[in-house]
Design a protein around this motif. Structure first.
Motif, mmCIF file in Angstrom:
data_model
loop_
_atom_site.group_PDB
_atom_site.id
_atom_site.type_symbol
_atom_site.label_atom_id
_atom_site.label_comp_id
_atom_site.label_asym_id
_atom_site.label_seq_id
_atom_site.Cartn_x
_atom_site.Cartn_y
_atom_site.Cartn_z
ATOM 1 N N TYR A 79 0.508 5.594 0.743
ATOM 2 C CA TYR A 79 -0.599 6.815 1.103
ATOM 3 C C TYR A 79 0.232 8.300 0.557
ATOM 4 C CZ TYR A 79 -3.505 9.838 4.073
ATOM 5 O OH TYR A 79 -4.230 10.869 4.468
ATOM 6 N N ARG A 139 0.873 -1.359 0.165
ATOM 7 C CA ARG A 139 0.153 -0.025 0.371
ATOM 8 C C ARG A 139 1.030 1.333 -0.134
ATOM 9 N NH1 ARG A 139 0.115 3.198 4.455
ATOM 10 N NH2 ARG A 139 2.248 2.947 4.438
ATOM 11 N N TYR A 196 -4.153 2.829 5.720
ATOM 12 C CA TYR A 196 -3.324 3.471 5.008
ATOM 13 C C TYR A 196 -2.193 4.257 5.762
ATOM 14 C CZ TYR A 196 -5.929 2.722 0.871
ATOM 15 O OH TYR A 196 -6.650 2.155 -0.236
ATOM 16 N N TYR A 198 -3.283 5.556 -2.263
ATOM 17 C CA TYR A 198 -4.282 6.351 -2.002
ATOM 18 C C TYR A 198 -3.552 7.602 -2.028
ATOM 19 C CZ TYR A 198 -8.720 7.491 0.362
ATOM 20 O OH TYR A 198 -9.768 8.130 0.629
#
Ligand code: MSP
Length: 520
Positions: free
Chosen positions: A5, A3, A252, A43
């Motif tokens: 962010y 992930r 996140y 994100y």
């Protein structure tokens, strides 16, 4: 990497967006799009910073309410990011109810913890900075060095945050994480500032600043706009100071990289970090402090009348999509250094790199494929080539630069590959091979170039998503491939393209139109 962010600074809504705001959002969008090509779940948060004395004063001067001013200008920011294809995942406004409530809870948590206390205070407040300045921050004439205005003497009873309690921990974190502040040369600046820090005022008397989030249980005080604003990075994700946080927060936070301008590094690498420490939350991995954009080498200012709106550039150059401006801005400055915008340089760079080198290369290679092979790729054309090594080395180098948020440097590597590929075409002269009847060799050269063009379209995608898409369509190439899976084996033998489907992916910016761009 599973992930990713990223966040930008949230912009003040006392005016419309300008090219400096746009620089940051484009830079972050390019970083975000690159990492989207490397991980499953990326994100990107941006938004607007809507409270404080600056907004209060501007709205009063315009004869509208602060909220009306916020609504008008927040929309302009969103429209502008849309026009620039800034593909954020979420846009937060600090006047959003959910944000306001969580900020109140954060404040209360810090009061309950004993990290926020009440004290009387007299200080010099600059509304441009939305911050108290000390005497030694001022110019010889007693002005704020950034806004060239005399700060107001403010005498109030305020809440204070025990910044000094976290001083040693912040110093330790910076020293033990040399890649925390990017570029690294800015870390010393922060360490110097840390030497002299004091506890900071984190509220304002409502009698002086009414446009802010009220302190829970104290009607006389509103929360300091920077505490409100910095909290956006976690309130947006559903952080709950009093219990279970939302799924987004758990997924996140901590941020991979928080992108901000060099002028607000102190707020992010000291105040924000101390707040996170006080809330016992993990710290962001990197804070990227970018430089400032000047216009024709001059600082942008309302008084000089040289503030440029990004949309006016798109209009003046009659651009149907923002890729040219995105490419130019994202590669305007080495990591963390200042950059410049000028119409001439914009036109020259984009024409040279995007239209002439990259666009023409694809166009003439596809045209030759049609001319000599009816647009077909034959199985015997597909062989290994040294050019592929160069392409895959470039992928590695681009990834490496992005790991250090060196966006300009990454763009240069891509253009270098374009140049190498152009040279490969010149050196191998497929037109001569065709004339001499060496058709297999000719087909091989063209196929090699088109294979590398697939790689180039993936690499240029974060900068120029529309152009990359147009390239990929003509190459029947799937742009959604992850960078780790890139190869030089993308084209399937068979029919690739017909003459009428070959289109220039980017037209040179016309000089007459470019000249009109000057009068913005
Ligand atoms: N509202 C605060 C940030 C709060 S973040 C929790 C703020 N707003 S701002 O509108 O003044 O600036 C927003 C961002 O734009 C900042 O990162 C700032 O550095 C950046 N820029 C503003 N002018 C700029 C240039 N001329 N060039 C590049 N970036 C500049 O600060």
């Amino acid at each position: 990497m599973e992930r990713f962010y990223t966040t930008t600074a949230i912009d003040y809504v006392n005016g419309a967006p300008h090219i400096g705001h746009a620089y940051e959002k484009i830079l972050t969008d390019v970083i975000y799009r690159h990492f989207s090509q490397r991980c499953e779940d990326a994100y990107f948060l941006t938004g607007t910073d809507e409270h404080g004395i600056k907004i209060q004063k501007t709205s009063a001067a315009q004869g509208i309410t602060p909220k009306e001013l916020c609504d008008i200008n927040a929309q302009k920011f969103q429209d502008c990011w849309k026009a620039l294809d800034v593909n954020y995942s979420q846009f937060i406004r600090t006047t959003d109810k959910e944000h306001e409530e969580v900020v109140q809870k954060i404040f209360k948590k810090l009061v309950d913890k004993g990290d926020i206390y009440k004290n009387s205070y007299t200080g010099l407040y600059c509304s441009g900075c939305e911050a108290f300045l000390s005497e030694k921050d001022l110019t010889e004439d007693g002005l704020c060095p950034d806004h060239l205005k005399k700060p107001e003497v403010v005498s109030e009873e305020n809440y204070f945050f025990k910044l000094t309690k976290y001083k040693d921990a912040i110093i330790k974190h910076i020293k033990t994480h040399p890649d925390f502040i990017v570029p690294a040369f800015r870390a010393n600046e922060v360490l110097n500032q840390l030497e002299n820090i004091e506890d900071i005022s984190v509220s304002r008397a409502k009698s002086n600043v009414s446009w802010g989030i009220p302190v829970l249980g104290d009607d006389e005080q509103v929360i300091y706009v920077w505490i409100d604003a910095l909290s956006n990075y976690i309130t947006a994700l559903g952080y709950n100071p009093d219990g279970e946080s939302g799924e987004k927060f758990n997924k996140y936070w901590p941020a991979t990289v928080q992108v901000i301008g060099k002028d607000i590094l102190k707020f992010h690498s000291i105040y924000w970090i101390a707040i996170l420490m006080a809330l016992e939350l993990p710290l962001p991995e990197h804070i990227l402090a970018h430089g400032w954009i000047t216009i024709d080498q001059t600082k942008m200012s309302k008084s000089l009348g040289n503030v440029i709106s990004p949309e006016s550039i798109l209009k003046a150059f009659n651009l149907e999509h923002p890729d040219a401006l995105r490419y130019y801005m994202a590669s305007a400055a080495p990591c963390g250094k200042d950059g410049n915008y000028s119409d001439e340089d914009f036109k020259e760079k984009v024409n040279a790199h995007i239209a002439n080198s990259m666009g023409n290369l694809l166009n003439r290679t596809l045209s030759m494929l049609v001319k000599y092979f009816d647009g077909d790729i034959k199985p015997e054309f597909k062989v290994q080539s040294e050019l592929f090594d160069k392409a895959l080395e470039t992928v590695k180098a681009v990834k490496h630069h992005f790991d250090y948020f060196e966006v300009q440097e990454a763009s240069q590597k891509i253009i270098e590959l374009v140049d190498i590929t152009n040279k490969y075409v010149t050196d191998n002269a497929p037109w001569t091979l065709a004339k001499e009847g060496q058709m297999d060799k000719c087909g091989e050269v063209l196929t090699n170039v088109l294979e590398v063009m697939c790689v180039i379209s993936s690499l240029i995608y974060p900068f120029c998503p529309n152009i990359a898409q147009a390239m990929a369509e003509q190459l029947s190439y799937d742009l959604s491939i992850k960078l780790d899976d890139l190869s030089c084996n993308n084209l399937k033998p068979g029919h690739l393209i017909d003459k009428e489907d070959i289109k220039p992916v980017f037209l040179r910016m016309d000089s007459e139109l470019a000249d009109k761009g000057k009068g913005k």
